[in-house]
Design a protein around this motif. Structure first.
Motif, PDB file in Angstrom:
ATOM      1  N   TYR A   1      -1.149   6.949   6.994  1.00  0.00           N
ATOM      2  CA  TYR A   1      -0.728   8.504   6.593  1.00  0.00           C
ATOM      3  C   TYR A   1      -1.719   9.078   7.359  1.00  0.00           C
ATOM      4  O   TYR A   1      -2.573   8.846   7.820  1.00  0.00           O
TER       5      TYR A   1
ATOM      6  N   LEU B   1      -1.431  15.910   2.375  1.00  0.00           N
ATOM      7  CA  LEU B   1      -1.705  14.058   2.696  1.00  0.00           C
ATOM      8  C   LEU B   1      -0.256  13.804   2.964  1.00  0.00           C
ATOM      9  O   LEU B   1       0.753  13.861   1.690  1.00  0.00           O
TER      10      LEU B   1
ATOM     11  N   GLU C   1       2.572  10.248   3.742  1.00  0.00           N
ATOM     12  CA  GLU C   1       2.827   8.958   3.856  1.00  0.00           C
ATOM     13  C   GLU C   1       3.653   8.824   5.338  1.00  0.00           C
ATOM     14  O   GLU C   1       4.697   9.687   5.498  1.00  0.00           O
TER      15      GLU C   1
ATOM     16  N   LEU D   1       1.689  13.080  -0.504  1.00  0.00           N
ATOM     17  CA  LEU D   1       0.966  12.364  -1.387  1.00  0.00           C
ATOM     18  C   LEU D   1      -0.131  13.419  -2.162  1.00  0.00           C
ATOM     19  O   LEU D   1      -0.156  13.099  -3.379  1.00  0.00           O
ATOM     20  N   LYS D   2      -0.506  14.303  -1.459  1.00  0.00           N
ATOM     21  CA  LYS D   2      -1.732  15.016  -1.920  1.00  0.00           C
ATOM     22  C   LYS D   2      -1.660  16.395  -1.460  1.00  0.00           C
ATOM     23  O   LYS D   2      -1.292  16.585  -0.278  1.00  0.00           O
TER      24      LYS D   2
ATOM     25  N   TRP E   1      -3.283   5.293  -6.580  1.00  0.00           N
ATOM     26  CA  TRP E   1      -3.641   5.478  -5.006  1.00  0.00           C
ATOM     27  C   TRP E   1      -3.913   4.047  -4.615  1.00  0.00           C
ATOM     28  O   TRP E   1      -3.302   3.593  -3.490  1.00  0.00           O
TER      29      TRP E   1
ATOM     30  N   TRP F   1      -0.726   2.024  -4.203  1.00  0.00           N
ATOM     31  CA  TRP F   1       0.002   2.475  -3.133  1.00  0.00           C
ATOM     32  C   TRP F   1      -0.754   1.915  -1.802  1.00  0.00           C
ATOM     33  O   TRP F   1       0.158   1.291  -0.945  1.00  0.00           O
ATOM     34  N   ARG F   2      -2.017   1.882  -1.550  1.00  0.00           N
ATOM     35  CA  ARG F   2      -2.649   1.440  -0.528  1.00  0.00           C
ATOM     36  C   ARG F   2      -2.346  -0.058  -0.144  1.00  0.00           C
ATOM     37  O   ARG F   2      -2.156  -0.374   1.023  1.00  0.00           O
TER      38      ARG F   2
END
Lengths: 325, 742
Positions: free
Chosen positions: A202, A214, A216, A223-224, B690, B693-694
């Motif tokens: 990412y 952010l 992916e 994402l953010k 999070w 997802w990671r």
């Protein structure tokens, strides 16, 4: 936190970057010189002299032996890191705005400007680290569309190249096959910086639309999002604490009056997951153009339009910082 | 018709044959109408002998507004037994319809004598009304539609206050929250086209539009009333929100209003011919009807007089309202009849300003309501000194006057509770070289209205009473040179000016014989303050530097902070303490909430474009929330009506404060906990998402890496990221000596 002020450049900084070990800092500026510094004490090791125009970008390989720079004199140059000797010059049609070594150090990508009838391009050259002689023939040229690319970065395992566009779009290329895998409208303004997470899965982008986001890599899914209140020129992620650092400020042309706080020339810290602003570091008196975080997470450097690099080593408090949840 | 050739062109216009054109564009002869005839009623009933005299009088009266036709006055008579008497009305024929209209406008209501007020109406009306059916048909009764509860916001469980934020083209209404971000109630784009304003008791929110003004409110935020007034610029409510005054730059034109409304909505046009050309309207807020329109005030030479806003000032009971023409007169009107009190305005040569006593005062012993009062001042003229006068309304009796000398200008400041009037008199020194201020404080609710005088050494530029009437404290902003600092185009001062702030209060001495006098409590010197903002509950005050580019300080003071110090020294001024000092870059406005718990400071884009938005503080000056907002324009607290509690009830509450405090603190705690818990849950959810997802990505990456490595991909050996200490031993040979040991 008392920063070390690196006063080696006479014109605005364009990029600062740590080497993989975090012991060296490379800086480039519009004054046509690239500098190499010890991060430990801010001592300058030397400069890479040879470019004829403003430097835009710099990168080095994992073993910190080779340095590549891109400049407004339509060339990219390869240097021997230790001696500062120039090894090779690539002639390109237009200015080189971004260079980056691939994760396996076998390739380097170069983003060129759109100018004088030449379209913007992403050139990939093979690097032969065993000899100073390099091929002038690019392995691949990607042509970003519909508008020029401003930044680009390698994905995980160097499978893809992600490019950020002037209109805020993002494109994921399967570079070996020269195909577009994904394209998305990520921002409402020019993408000013793009920095990959260490494993390339990412990345963070910053934009003139006053946000940093952010994404992916694999899907370009957002994402953010981190909201600032002026245009953001650079965004970086800290490898140990879950934080991101944003730098920017009013454009130099818009800064009119007296006090430096009006311009918002601060490095602002946000929590990576919660998107909340958690702190800021002041000091520059011009917009921050570039931010880099040490790979060991123990410090960060910011380069500004004011010609200074501020090299920060985090206080012990920083490492104790924990967000409630 | 002979054809025209170059040779037989007509020599003059008379020779041209227009017959064909005349036939084509014939103007049909106007039918004879009776529009030039008026009916005059309420005439004296006279015998034939006096008939001629009456006709003569009528002719004289009417010829002021038009020419009465020869034999144009017809007065019907009737036989009553053996005498003939006039029927008490007459028809008068004037030369034109226009003259008839002028006569109606000016003579309707004209007093021929005390008993005979003329009623003049157009003759055509007679015809119109004779056609009215004899049997009255009642219009169907409209079903009763219940109005929304206009004060519903006061019933909030937590006693929160509301405020509006106008930013960009969006107008939002929020509930204020102390510990978390404000709760949005309603948000609409393009809700107002100019700005937004609350009515004085908070029941209505007004929005401004090119066609007029709209009132909103109630729990649903629906449109409550619409007032058509093209190009409306300013609005002002009477103190209890019964009347609304609107002002526009464009004079009222029936035609323009009709055009704007469109043919289907003509009935909505509130104006008549009489309103044509006027610029100010007074409306009944509840029914939306136009009560009267006014022309702008005119000077004696006919030019439009400059009067500040509000142009019409209302008495606290709303029974009277007044407007002055600077330098000449004061017109007091009655409401709701909208007629001039005593049918004429008061001649007050030189009048510069006037102000109503803001409260109706009741006699503490008898409980009787005292007549309403207003104060005005006139400047020096020739041998006459400047003078402040207090009069009662409606009888216009002079209560008190005071002569003043060497006056440059004066300002009237009534205490909000109406017991005191401070006249801030700017005076020249004897040499006329410099200026200083006298504060003349009239105790208007005491017998004979005693006046206290405080002479200052410099000029007081801002004066503000503490809103409560406990100690009659006030604050002034004073400096030696009262010239205004230079401003930029949007009204921001470009330099900060040094100012001093002083607090005064009424000191009561003696137990048997009351001795009261105003005393200086404390002076704070060398500030940049431009505005003094008292909390609506008194005691707390913010000294703010508003609209000044280089300075933006906010000093929060508590006047009763250190009671023990005050008790020790006997000077109540020693209790005054600065509780906080803050900065809000680019602050342009400051507004206390109606409960005195919060302060909002804001930076509006109408003044500058840097860091627009607002900051919420508590009364102690602690920052609760900063809300930067793009294109931020206005923020206003919703006002509250006056408390219905009596002073005794308030004292009771104060006595029991501890038990209430406990209750409220528990409430706050619960709310905070709930908010905290919510936030924590939200964060935990985010972090889990999070991490999941990671994990997913890392598994995927491990698989990909294996594949890639199998396919020949090679990662370079990463540089050693572990810290290592490199010990360098440096040996320096300082001296070398060879010695032969022999």
């Amino acid at each position: 936190m008392i920063p070390i002020l690196l006063q080696g450049h006479t014109r605005p900084l364009t990029q600062v970057k740590y080497n993989a070990g975090g012991d060296l800092l490379m800086t480039v500026s519009k004054d046509k010189e690239a500098s190499l510094w010890y991060t430990y004490n801010g001592e300058r090791i030397g400069t890479f002299v040879g470019h004829l125009g403003a430097l835009w970008t710099i990168d080095c390989n994992k073993s910190s032996t080779l340095v590549v720079t891109g400049a407004a004199d339509n060339t990219a140059r390869l240097w021997h890191a230790e001696t500062g000797r120039m090894l090779h010059t690539w002639e390109l049609p237009t200015a080189v705005k971004r260079v980056e070594f691939s994760h396996d150090d076998r390739y380097v990508l170069m983003v060129t400007e759109e100018r004088m009838g030449h379209k913007s391009g992403i050139y990939v050259f093979a690097i032969d680290s065993s000899s100073p002689e390099q091929s002038n023939e690019p392995v691949v040229i990607l042509r970003p569309s519909p508008v020029k690319a401003t930044v680009a970065a390698w994905s995980y395992l160097d499978k893809y190249i992600v490019a950020g566009h002037e209109d805020g779009g993002l494109t994921l290329y399967d570079w070996k096959y020269e195909t577009v895998v994904h394209h998305t409208q990520a921002h409402e303004g020019t993408i000013t910086d793009m920095q990959m997470w260490k494993d390339g899965t990412y990345f963070i982008t910053s934009s003139k639309d006053k946000t940093a986001r952010l994404f992916e890599t694999k899907t370009l899914n957002p994402l953010k999002m981190y909201k600032g209140d002026t245009g953001i020129n650079s965004a970086a992620m800290t490898p140990t604490q879950e934080l991101v650092i944003l730098g920017g400020g009013q454009a130099a042309s818009e800064v009119t009056t007296t006090s430096s706080r009006q311009g918002k020339f601060e490095s602002r810290f946000y929590h990576k997951v919660f998107e909340d602003e958690v702190g800021s570091v002041r000091g520059h008196f011009g917009p921050i153009n570039t931010i880099a975080v040490s790979p060991d997470g123990k410090g960060f450097a910011s380069g500004s339009e004011d010609g200074y690099v501020r090299l920060h080593h985090f206080d012990p408090d920083y490492f104790k910082f924990k967000y409630d949840y | 018709m002979s054809t025209l050739t170059i040779d037989n062109l007509p020599a003059s216009e008379a020779e041209i044959d227009f017959s064909d054109l005349e036939a084509k564009f014939v103007i049909p002869e106007q039918e004879e109408t009776l529009e030039n005839v008026v009916v005059v009623d309420n005439l004296p009933i006279v015998e034939p002998s006096k008939e001629e005299t009456l006709i003569k009088v009528l002719k004289k009266t009417f010829s002021k507004y038009g020419k009465v036709k020869e034999n144009g006055i017809h007065m019907p008579k009737e036989n009553l037994g053996n005498t003939t008497k006039s029927k008490g009305y007459a028809f008068i024929e004037l030369e034109s319809a226009k003259q008839a209209q002028a006569a109606i406008r000016n003579l309707n209501g004209f007093g021929l004598s005390k008993a005979h007020i003329l009623l003049v109406s157009p003759f055509m009306d007679v015809e119109k009304y004779t056609e009215v059916e004899d049997n009255c048909q009642l219009p169907p009764a409209e079903p009763f539609a219940e109005r929304e509860h206009l004060k519903s916001w006061l019933t909030d469980d937590f006693g929160r206050d509301q405020f509006t934020v106008f930013a960009g083209n969006k107008l939002n209404v929020y509930w204020n929250e102390a510990t978390q971000s404000a709760e949005e109630i309603v948000s609409r784009s393009n809700w107002t086209e100019a700005y937004v304003q609350w009515s004085p008791l908070g029941s209505y929110m007004c929005t401004f539009h090119p066609k007029g003004l709209v009132l909103w409110g109630g729990p649903s935020w629906n449109k409550l009333m619409r007032f058509i007034h093209l190009g409306v610029r300013l609005a002002d409510f009477s103190p209890s929100e019964r009347y609304l005054v609107t002002m526009s730059q464009e004079p009222i034109s029936l035609e323009r209003v009709n055009q704007q409304l469109g043919p289907n909505e003509l009935h909505q046009n509130p104006f008549t011919n009489d309103d044509e050309g006027n610029t100010i309207c007074i409306w009944d807020v509840r029914t939306g009807t136009l009560l009267r329109s006014f022309a702008p005030p005119k000077n004696q030479d006919g030019s439009v007089a400059k009067v500040g806003w509000p142009q019409f000032k209302w008495s606290p009971s709303e029974n009277y309202f007044a407007r002055m023409t600077p330098g000449s007169s004061l017109a007091i009107y009655e409401a709701p009849s909208m007629v001039l009190l005593d049918k004429k305005s008061m001649k007050v040569p030189g009048i510069q300003d006037f102000a109503w006593c803001p409260r109706t005062i009741t006699d503490p012993r008898t409980g009787a309501v005292k007549p309403e009062m207003l104060a005005y001042w006139t400047p020096e003229e020739g041998n006459l000194p400047a003078r402040v006068s207090l009069i009662t309304v409606p009888n216009k009796a002079l209560v008190r006057t005071k002569n003043l000398f060497n006056v440059y200008t004066a300002a009237l400041h009534w205490h909000p509770e109406g017991h005191m009037l401070c006249v801030r008199v700017q005076r020249y020194t004897k040499s006329k070289k410099s200026k200083f201020t006298n504060l003349e404080i009239f105790r208007t609710s005491e017998k004979d209205v005693p006046v206290d005088v405080i002479e200052l050494k410099d000029c007081a530029v801002v004066f503000d009473w503490e809103p409560t009437s406990e100690n009659f404290r006030f604050a002034i902003l004073h400096m030696s040179d009262p010239t205004r600092p230079p401003m930029n185009a949007s009204g921001m001062a470009t330099v900060a000016v040094k100012t001093n702030i002083s607090f005064y209060g009424l000191e009561r001495k003696g137990k048997l014989v009351k001795k009261e006098s105003f005393r200086l409590l404390k002076t704070i010197e060398n500030k940049n303050t431009t505005a003094l903002k008292w909390s609506p509950r008194g005691r707390h005050i913010v000294l703010a530097t508003l609209r000044t580019i280089p300075s933006f300080e906010l000093d929060f003071y508590d006047l009763d902070f250190d009671q023990s110090a005050a008790a020790k020294t006997g000077n109540p001024g020693d209790a005054i303490t600065q509780v906080a000092t803050n900065e809000h870059f680019g602050v342009t406005d400051l507004d206390w909430d109606p409960s005195g718990r919060f302060v909002i400071t804001s930076a509006s884009m109408w003044r500058h474009s840097m860091e627009n938005g607002y900051i919420l503080w508590d009364f102690k000056g602690q920052q609760l929330r900063s809300v930067p907002t793009e294109e931020f324009k206005q923020i206003f607290w919703r006002p509250r009506p006056r408390s219905l509690l009596t002073e005794e009830q308030k004292r009771e509450v104060r006595k029991d404060l501890k038990s209430y405090t406990k209750e409220f603190e528990e409430q706050d705690e619960r709310k905070l906990h709930a908010a905290d818990a919510e936030l924590m849950a939200h964060r935990r959810r985010l972090i889990t998402e999070w991490e999941n997802w990671r994990q997913q990505v890392e598994e995927f990456l491990a698989k990909e890496t294996d594949e890639a490595l199998a396919g020949g991909y090679k990662l370079p050996i990463a540089a050693d990221t572990e810290d290592c200490v490199v010990d360098e031993i440096v040996e320096e040979i300082i001296d070398e000596k060879e010695e032969i040991i022999g």
